[in-house]
Design an enzyme around this catalytic site. Structure first.
Site, short mmCIF file in Angstrom:
data_model
loop_
_atom_site.label_atom_id
_atom_site.label_comp_id
_atom_site.label_asym_id
_atom_site.label_seq_id
_atom_site.Cartn_x
_atom_site.Cartn_y
_atom_site.Cartn_z
N ASP A 36 -1.93 -1.51 -11.69
CA ASP A 36 -2.14 0.03 -11.46
C ASP A 36 -2.56 1.00 -12.64
OD1 ASP A 36 -0.42 2.75 -11.01
OD2 ASP A 36 0.56 2.17 -10.49
N ASN A 92 8.83 0.97 -3.00
CA ASN A 92 8.90 2.64 -2.86
C ASN A 92 8.50 2.32 -0.58
OD1 ASN A 92 9.36 3.43 -5.27
ND2 ASN A 92 7.52 3.99 -5.51
N GLN A 99 7.02 6.86 -2.14
CA GLN A 99 5.81 6.82 -1.90
C GLN A 99 5.18 7.51 -1.35
OE1 GLN A 99 6.85 4.34 1.78
NE2 GLN A 99 4.72 3.70 1.62
N VAL A 101 1.67 6.62 -1.11
CA VAL A 101 0.45 5.58 0.04
C VAL A 101 0.90 4.87 0.88
CG1 VAL A 101 -1.34 3.48 -0.20
CG2 VAL A 101 -1.43 5.34 -2.39
N HIS A 105 3.52 -1.75 0.27
CA HIS A 105 3.16 -2.23 -1.75
C HIS A 105 4.09 -2.91 -2.58
CE1 HIS A 105 2.75 1.45 -2.46
NE2 HIS A 105 2.46 1.19 -3.94
N HIS A 107 5.30 -2.99 -6.56
CA HIS A 107 5.54 -2.71 -7.42
C HIS A 107 5.97 -3.50 -8.70
CE1 HIS A 107 3.63 1.57 -7.94
NE2 HIS A 107 4.48 1.75 -6.21
#
Length: 131
Positions: A36, A92, A99, A101, A105, A107
């Site tokens: 990230d 998220n 969120q 994006v 995905h 984290h």
């Protein structure tokens, strides 16, 4: 199939295509892992499916539970390779949850020193995501 937000490829798709630089640390046939750009913990990785078919984890769980299980396993491997036996795995889901994006995905948040709590996180839970 989940409807995507917008018509442009996500930042993750663009990283995977090589259009944008990303620090990819691990890949399988189905997912990739990158650091990230705005880490919230000593180890902050993103586990991203190579498909942009699913906007969030709820859609992924309904549409391809095998891929979701694979993401969890890859997250474990990535955390271990980063020197962390224990880690948080955060998805998220929705703008109200931070969120930004809408390409599912996860984290991976960890501390190789072994303490994964709010004191080791630079701001607690990841919100306002980076890549």
């Amino acid at each position: 199939m989940t409807e995507r937000v917008g018509t442009e490829p996500s930042i993750f798709t663009r990283i995977l295509r090589g259009e944008i630089r990303g620090d990819i640390v691990l890949q399988t046939d189905d997912v990739f892992v990158l650091r990230d750009i705005a880490p919230q913990a000593p180890v902050h990785l993103l586990v991203v499916p190579k498909t942009d078919e699913f906007s969030d984890v709820v859609a992924l769980a309904a549409g391809d539970p095998r891929l979701l299980a694979h993401m969890v396993e890859v997250a474990r491997v990535a955390a271990t390779r980063a020197g962390a036996a224990d880690f948080r795995l955060v998805f998220n889901t929705g703008a109200g949850a931070g969120q930004t994006v809408f390409h599912v995905h996860a984290h991976v948040l960890a501390d190789p020193a072994g303490v994964v709590d709010e004191r080791t996180m630079a701001g607690g839970m990841p919100d306002g995501e980076g890549a």
